[in-house]
Design a protein around this motif. Structure first.
Motif, PDB file in Angstrom:
ATOM      1  N   GLN A 276       0.109  -1.044   0.260  1.00 33.02           N
ATOM      2  CA  GLN A 276      -0.093   0.158   0.183  1.00 33.02           C
ATOM      3  C   GLN A 276       0.966   1.582   0.153  1.00 33.02           C
ATOM      4  O   GLN A 276       0.638   2.729  -0.422  1.00 33.02           O
ATOM      5  CB  GLN A 276      -0.960   0.034   1.295  1.00 33.02           C
ATOM      6  CG  GLN A 276      -2.214   1.459   0.820  1.00 33.02           C
ATOM      7  CD  GLN A 276      -3.111   0.794   2.302  1.00 33.02           C
ATOM      8  OE1 GLN A 276      -3.046   0.346   2.734  1.00 33.02           O
ATOM      9  NE2 GLN A 276      -4.529   1.023   1.527  1.00 33.02           N
ATOM     10  N   THR A 277       2.089   1.128   0.535  1.00 34.98           N
ATOM     11  CA  THR A 277       2.754   2.295   0.356  1.00 34.98           C
ATOM     12  C   THR A 277       4.360   2.528  -0.862  1.00 34.98           C
ATOM     13  O   THR A 277       4.366   3.316  -0.751  1.00 34.98           O
ATOM     14  CB  THR A 277       3.564   2.172   2.040  1.00 34.98           C
ATOM     15  OG1 THR A 277       4.686   0.998   1.857  1.00 34.98           O
ATOM     16  CG2 THR A 277       3.396   2.227   3.392  1.00 34.98           C
ATOM     17  N   ASP A 278       3.739   1.130  -1.904  1.00 35.44           N
ATOM     18  CA  ASP A 278       4.115   1.577  -2.926  1.00 35.44           C
ATOM     19  C   ASP A 278       5.787   1.704  -3.001  1.00 35.44           C
ATOM     20  O   ASP A 278       6.149   1.727  -2.952  1.00 35.44           O
ATOM     21  CB  ASP A 278       4.223   2.348  -3.544  1.00 35.44           C
ATOM     22  CG  ASP A 278       4.071   2.071  -5.349  1.00 35.44           C
ATOM     23  OD1 ASP A 278       3.981   0.343  -5.404  1.00 35.44           O
ATOM     24  OD2 ASP A 278       4.447   3.243  -5.905  1.00 35.44           O
ATOM     25  N   SER A 279       6.128   0.365  -1.597  1.00 37.74           N
ATOM     26  CA  SER A 279       7.269   0.534  -1.137  1.00 37.74           C
ATOM     27  C   SER A 279       8.510  -0.666  -2.069  1.00 37.74           C
ATOM     28  O   SER A 279       9.014  -0.587  -2.564  1.00 37.74           O
ATOM     29  CB  SER A 279       7.926   0.246   0.362  1.00 37.74           C
ATOM     30  OG  SER A 279       7.419   0.785   1.664  1.00 37.74           O
ATOM     31  N   THR A 280       7.234  -1.611  -2.858  1.00 34.12           N
ATOM     32  CA  THR A 280       7.514  -2.308  -3.285  1.00 34.12           C
ATOM     33  C   THR A 280       6.331  -2.687  -3.918  1.00 34.12           C
ATOM     34  O   THR A 280       4.754  -2.796  -3.677  1.00 34.12           O
ATOM     35  CB  THR A 280       8.208  -3.393  -3.493  1.00 34.12           C
ATOM     36  OG1 THR A 280       8.958  -4.943  -3.890  1.00 34.12           O
ATOM     37  CG2 THR A 280       8.088  -4.443  -2.424  1.00 34.12           C
TER      38      THR A 280
END
Lengths: 427, 892
Positions: A276-280
């Motif tokens: 969700q945090t678009d970390s990966t």
């Protein structure tokens, strides 16, 4: 591999860019997939492998299609029936290898005869995709693991080790170090780059003294040095960007090494957060059953032994307890992925989740008819997809279909014979 | 040339070309070869029948492809041995076969020789992770450092992690190697201006917390110096005073004290005394002593222990000698003797690297699965074997000099100046945490004076130190230019404001990541002295050459056969050669897979850490004995000589061996088949799956590892046999069905027989007459199986839960019709295969020593090695020397 977009040669880029590189500039150098440009919401893939298999009589229903009677394991997932496809009759061909468990390294690559003479692993599906979209996120991909191994295989055929510690992974994802730590990290990265620069030059000297085939081996080394440099540059760029904040405490690692279920649950909890945090956008999880007794009530025999149950009723009973606990963890993960939303979609809709094993029957180390479940990712779910149990559908077909659904121009992969699995429709 | 030649005759399926369209028959093949193949081969090995999976009409001829090359070698060999064409077909005349063989042989050789001209036999390779760890240990003199766990596992090719094909390089690997190098360099640097204080402690067992808990719980008792239990001085907790049930129906802290604290206050543990226990490790008992090493280095650990038979309050002689396991955290330091009623002091000299949980620990070893020896809090009513520990004496860290050698390897004799005496603005080295203190250990780091290595002439010192360090690291002389390049890194870091220590370490770090360190570089053609020195040391020490070996390289001694032999002898006599004695059998025989499976605890309760360790050590001890005592090769397969410790001897049914030391014991071969690799417990274990044995797996192992004739992989779609441990069927019955299928029978007839012969040995190498089964009514003769666990009255009183299953049948018939009924008879038959075995052993040694597979072309060289070493059954020491003296070893 076959759709490589031409890039600015990395070396020139490094030489030209200097140190204090800003992100937008970095992005300009990256190939971007057509889909990523059209779609503002990123597409993800999560692959979870439980490498001691699942006892498939408790998984595969008798009836094909949508109206199947749920089996013991599927009962636990009944809540998500409409979001789930059960594949029956799917596997990688030619997986007999150097030992009964060597197919663990090829579950996401489909390379044939793992571990036998002349074997060389190939890139795994997550890494192929990471090669195209990886640099758009802080972490090109994540490898989570209960034992340090993973199914993510680099383009040169090497396993990327998995992170075992949920707390370390959490820190990596969400905790910014202090100014001093960041400073020393920057310093380390710069030193790292200067080391890489020097050893690259040393390798050139070294190369003068070796033969022709030796040069090919050295090319692996060059390639690695260059990729290291590239990673260091990317890492430097990301250091300047604060990490995303999440409203969750850093987890505490489980000390009991035999607590497989507890460990996998903690790792699972990181998945929705990282996505969700678009970390990966790419995560693989290795759930490696162990040679000891997991603290699951009613289990007294070690997991690996149970998987070789030899049709012993008591062992099968205990095995079921462990596997049900695993399925329950999966259930919780899917529920989490449904609860989280982005825009008007649920996180699950933008994430293809593959759960399964590289063994179809662990008792006999059989690699056919693998247990494979698929959730999310905008497929038409809700069925027990009965394929040919004698002539299995290549699992690579599913990989290609998922990659395409993620907007990746992949036409074939591994041992694929088609760009989709018959009977699996997309939305 | 070769490629063209082959494809002119077999212009068939070269990669990517449509295969089906053309066949061998349609192709233009001239001369004898075509006629021969058509006449004798294609009927069975053509596009239609493809027997044994071989279709000559669709077989690739691209000899640069490894698998294809090997396939053609196989075809050559089968024809040469007369196995093909088969007996029941129309056999061609010898003169008909000869030209075909010659042509094949020439073609295969030509291709290989052409390749070698450009690159030599082997391809440059990096160190594998064991070599890497050993090299860091030896180069930096940090023998305790453990870095293997940081590194991804190496691949295997041709069975070994010693060839280029097995040793890939990736960015991940490079990053991990970098981490390991950082760790080793940091460990090598001395951080104190004076050595850390040496700690000397005598730790009495009864004063250790874990032992106090054990005593108050009723699973151990304090014993007087007269080896007696004295109730008036050391009252047993009431929890254990009961004859059967606990006093109040449940376990509780007992005796005249309400709790441990009260007993302590009353001075019960004031005098240092012995503790006799009936529990062992693993039964909720950690055996911790309140000391945890803080500094890495050498420690001396003494343990005083003995064993006894506990009989409801009385200490009696033990029917067998016991032993004590000593650990630091989870790392095994060693096993020491605890003879019956004879307090015995043993000393271990160990290198320790502190980790988070590293209390010293000691406790008696267990013989059967844990719960069996558990006195369940009622020691008063208990009879059973016990081990008593008097005390543990620890001394360390011990350094021969200060700064230690590890530091001198990097910084020479430069002074370490206390931080407080550095000039006010002098940069200090940035160091990671240098020690961690384990919780609950009473010892601290001692008085420490942090300091930094300083230099008055950084530029000059960097050059001087690197000029010594780099040749050791690169295992060859270095040029001034090279020294200059690395020194420039330190210069630059110094200018940026780093301390001298950090700056020089940066140069070293870079050097250790460079290909000159990571790769074993060898010039094409005959090896120079330095490349030879490395080959020799990576063969016999799994590590880099020492200074003496590099000196021998410089003077040219190694280029002289006698000089080389002398150097090899010196290396073999060094303790570091244990790495070879361990690693070669480990790799050759797959013994490194020892931990991959764990035996079923119900079926094999005797598989305990002490036995496991003995099993793991035996191959090394045996192989070392065999090489040092110049045994003939055939004795690796069958010999009266066993190298065993007490526990292993008990496991093998060899009487009269007492103590943890490995020693030679000869068995009577007419009554005991034990001896040699085939019957070794570790081998039995790696050829089984943990729960059951499979003759197929064991037989294939014998064919591949011992005879060098690997069976072909089963056809892709054959289902494996599902193990059955209920005891209803034997594996032989299950296999019989398998073997009835003619397509299976051909291959199985080759490799099942040796597997059948080994059926008398179970998954952990114990002798069996019946399979152990989880279900079934027949009670085994436990007193016979578990001879070492009997009471003084020779009874077996423990609870073990398995039954006798089907009887074992170890008979079989070789493919040539010779029959055997037991392993001894099979060993006799195998004896006639000694030349085949010796040749295979030579091949294995050559791969391991030279990092390249033994190809078709190397065969004459291998024969020459055997001839010089004394023929078909050479003595092992000489064989090793002849491998080292052979052109295969002397050139790339």
């Amino acid at each position: 591999m076959r759709h490589r977009t031409p890039r600015t040669p990395r070396r020139n880029f490094l030489r030209a860019s200097g140190v204090g590189l800003a992100l937008p500039l970095l992005n300009a150098f990256l190939p971007r997939s057509a889909a990523a440009i059209e779609e503002s919401i990123p597409q993800r893939l999560v692959c979870i492998c439980t490498s001691l298999g699942l006892h498939t009589p408790f998984l595969f229903p008798e009836q094909a299609g949508r109206d199947y009677e749920p089996t013991p394991y599927l009962k636990l997932l009944e809540e998500h029936r409409g979001e789930l496809t059960v594949f029956n009759g799917i596997s990688h061909p030619d997986q007999s290898g150097s030992d009964g468990h060597s197919s663990g390294m090829t579950w996401l690559t489909a390379a044939r005869h793992p571990g036998l003479p002349g074997f060389r692993n190939t890139v795994s599906i997550d890494q192929w995709i990471a090669g195209r979209i990886g640099l758009e996120t802080r972490f090109p991909s994540l490898q989570l693991s209960t034992d340090g191994s993973s199914q993510s295989i680099s383009t040169s055929g090497i396993m990327i080790p998995g992170e075992q510690s949920p707390s370390k992974m959490f820190a990596k994802l969400f905790l910014d170090g202090s100014a001093d730590e960041q400073q020393s990290q920057m310093q380390k990265l710069r030193e790292g780059r200067s080391i890489m620069d020097t050893v690259f030059d040393e390798a050139k000297q070294f190369e003068r003294r070796v033969g022709k085939e030796d040069k090919l081996k050295l090319a692996e080394y060059y390639q690695s040095v260059r990729e290291m440099e590239q990673r260091l540059v990317t890492a430097e760029a990301w250091i300047h960007k604060p990490k995303p904040q999440v409203d969750v405490q850093q987890p505490q690692d489980i000390k009991e090494r035999n607590d497989l279920i507890g460990q996998m649950q903690l790792l699972f909890e990181l998945i929705p957060l990282a996505l969700q945090t678009d970390s990966t956008r790419l995560i693989t999880v290795m759930v490696q059953g162990r040679n000891d007794v997991p603290p699951v009530p009613g289990v007294t025999i070690d997991h690996h032994n149970l998987s070789h149950h030899g049709q012993d009723a008591e062992k099968i009973r205990q095995l079921r307890l462990i596997e049900e606990a695993q399925i329950q963890s999966l259930e919780k993960l899917i529920a989490d992925m449904k609860r989280k939303t982005e825009g008007d979609r649920r996180l699950l809709d933008n994430t293809a989740m593959v759960f399964g094993s590289n063994l179809g029957n662990a008792n006999a180390h059989d690699t056919k008819n693998l247990p494979v479940l698929l959730a999310g990712g905008r497929f038409r779910h809700g069925q027990h997809l009965m394929l040919d149990r004698e002539n299995n559908t290549p699992l690579s077909n599913l990989f290609v279909q998922i990659a395409q659904q993620m907007g990746q121009p992949l036409e074939s992969f591994g041992s694929s014979t088609s760009a989709s699995v018959d009977g699996l429709a997309t939305i | 040339m070769s490629w063209k030649k082959v494809s002119a005759i077999f212009p068939l399926c070269v990669i990517g070309v449509s295969v089906a369209a053309r066949s061998l028959l349609a192709a233009e093949i001239s001369g004898d070869v075509k006629v021969f193949l058509e006449k004798h081969c294609l009927e069975c090995h053509g596009a239609e029948s493809k027997q044994g999976g071989l279709d000559l009409s669709a077989s690739s001829v691209d000899l640069s492809d490894r698998a294809t090359y090997l396939r053609w070698v196989r075809i050559h060999d089968r024809m040469q041995s007369g196995e093909m064409p088969p007996k029941d077909s129309q056999r061609p005349e010898a003169e008909e076969i000869k030209p075909v063989l010659e042509w094949l042989s020439q073609t295969l050789n030509a291709d290989e020789l052409q390749r070698r001209e450009k690159n030599g036999r082997s391809v440059v390779r990096r160190m594998n992770r064991a070599e890497f760890e050993n090299t860091l240990r030896d180069l930096l003199d940090v023998p305790w450092i453990e870095v293997q766990e940081l590194l991804p596992e190496d691949g295997r090719a041709d069975g070994y992690t010693k060839t280029a094909a097995a040793l890939d390089i990736s960015p991940v690997l490079l990053a991990k190697y970098g981490e390991a190098i950082d760790k080793a360099l940091n460990a090598a640097v001395a951080k104190w201006s004076v050595p850390p204080e040496v700690e000397r402690h005598t730790l009495y067992a009864n004063q250790q917390y874990d032992y106090k808990v054990l005593m108050s719980g009723g699973d151990a008792i304090m014993l007087t110096p007269e080896m007696k239990y004295d109730e008036s001085r050391f009252p047993m907790p009431s929890a254990s005073n009961a004859d059967g049930n606990y006093p109040e129906g449940k376990w509780q802290f007992g005796g005249k004290y309400k709790g441990l604290g009260e007993a302590e206050k009353d001075g019960v543990f004031k005098e240092g005394l012995t503790v006799g226990m009936t529990r062992t490790f693993g039964e909720s008992f950690g055996g911790r002593f309140n000391f945890a090493p803080v500094h890495p280095g050498r420690y001396q650990i003494g343990v005083s222990a003995w064993s006894y038979w506990w009989d409801q309050g009385e200490v009696k002689p033990s029917p067998r000698s016991g032993s004590v396991g000593v650990y630091c955290g989870s790392r095994l330091l060693g096993f020491v003797d605890a003879p019956s009623l004879k307090p015995t002091y043993s000393e271990l000299n160990v290198e320790i690297e502190p980790t988070e949980e590293n209390h010293l620990r000691a406790a008696g070893t267990s013989f059967l699965d844990a719960h069996v020896y558990f006195s369940q809090g009622q020691i008063k009513a208990y009879s059973g074997a016990g081990v008593a520990i008097d005390k543990l004496v620890v001394t360390g860290p011990l350094y021969d000099e200060w700064p230690p050698t590890s530091h001198r390897r990097l910084f020479g004799n430069l002074p370490i100046v206390p931080f407080e005496k550095l000039p006010p603005n002098a940069p200090q080295p940035a160091r990671p945490t240098t020690f961690r203190q384990a919780r609950g250990a009473f010892n601290g780091p001692g008085r420490l004076v942090p300091g930094a290595t300083v230099s008055d002439d950084p530029a000059g010192d960097a050059r001087r130190l690197l000029a010594t360090f780099l040749p050791r690291a690169f295992r060859r002389p270095v040029t001034d230019v090279e020294v200059q390049r690395y020194a420039a890194i330190a210069d630059a870091r110094g200018k940026e404001g780093a301390s001298f220590e950090d700056a020089l370490l940066e140069s070293c770090r870079t050097a250790l990541l460079s290909p000159d360190f990571l790769f074993l570089n060898e010039p094409i053609g005959t090896l120079d002295g330095y490349a030879l020195a490395s080959r020799l040391s990576y063969l016999l020490w799994n590590s880099c050459p020492d200074d003496a070996l590099l000196a021998a390289a410089m003077t040219g001694t190694l280029n002289d056969p006698n000089g080389l032999r002398g150097a090899a002898e010196r290396l073999l006599g060094d303790p570091k050669a244990d790495r070879f004695y361990q690693d070669f059998p480990d790799q050759w025989l797959d013994l490194r897979d020892f931990d991959l499976t764990s035996p079923d605890k119900q079926l094999y309760p005797e598989f305990q850490p002490y036995l496991e360790d003995a099993m793991r050590c035996e191959p090394r001890e045996f192989f070392k004995f065999a090489v040092r005592n110049r045994l003939p090769a055939s004795q690796l397969l069958s010999t009266p000589i066993n190298i065993v410790s007490q526990r292993l001897a008990e496991h093998y049914g060899i009487p009269g061996v007492e103590g943890t030391r490995f020693r030679r014991v000869d068995v009577d071969q007419t009554t005991n088949t034990r001896g040699g690799f085939l019957t070794m417990a570790a081998v039995c274990k790696v050829t089984a799956n943990g729960t059951t044995t499979s003759p197929v797996k064991r037989g294939a192992w014998v064919m591949k590892k011992i005879l060098g004739q690997p069976p072909q992989a089963p056809p892709p779609d054959v289902a494996a046999i599902e193990p059955d441990v209920k005891g209803a069927t034997t594996i032989r019955e299950q296999l019989a069905r398998h073997r009835e299928d003619t397509s299976c029978a051909g291959c199985h007839a080759h490799f099942d027989p040796p597997g059948f012969a080994l059926e008398s040995y179970d998954v952990i190498g114990g002798w069996r007459e019946f399979y152990r089964a989880t279900e079934g009514k027949k009670t085994p003769d436990f007193a016979r199986i578990f001879r070492s666990y009997l009471t003084p009255e020779e009874e077996f009183k423990n609870h073990v839960n398995f039954s006798d299953g089907q009887p074992v049948d170890a008979g079989g018939e070789l493919v040539d019709g010779r029959k055997f009924t037991v392993l001894r008879e099979y060993q006799a038959l195998l004896n006639s295969e000694t030349p085949v075995f010796s040749r295979n052993l030579t091949n294995q040694l050559v791969v391991y020593a030279t990092g390249a597979p033994v190809s078709f072309t190397d065969r004459p060289a291998v024969e020459e090695i055997l001839k010089r070493a004394g023929g078909t059954n050479p003595n092992l020491n000489e064989l090793l020397h002849q491998v080292i003296q052979s052109p295969l070893f002397l050139s790339k």
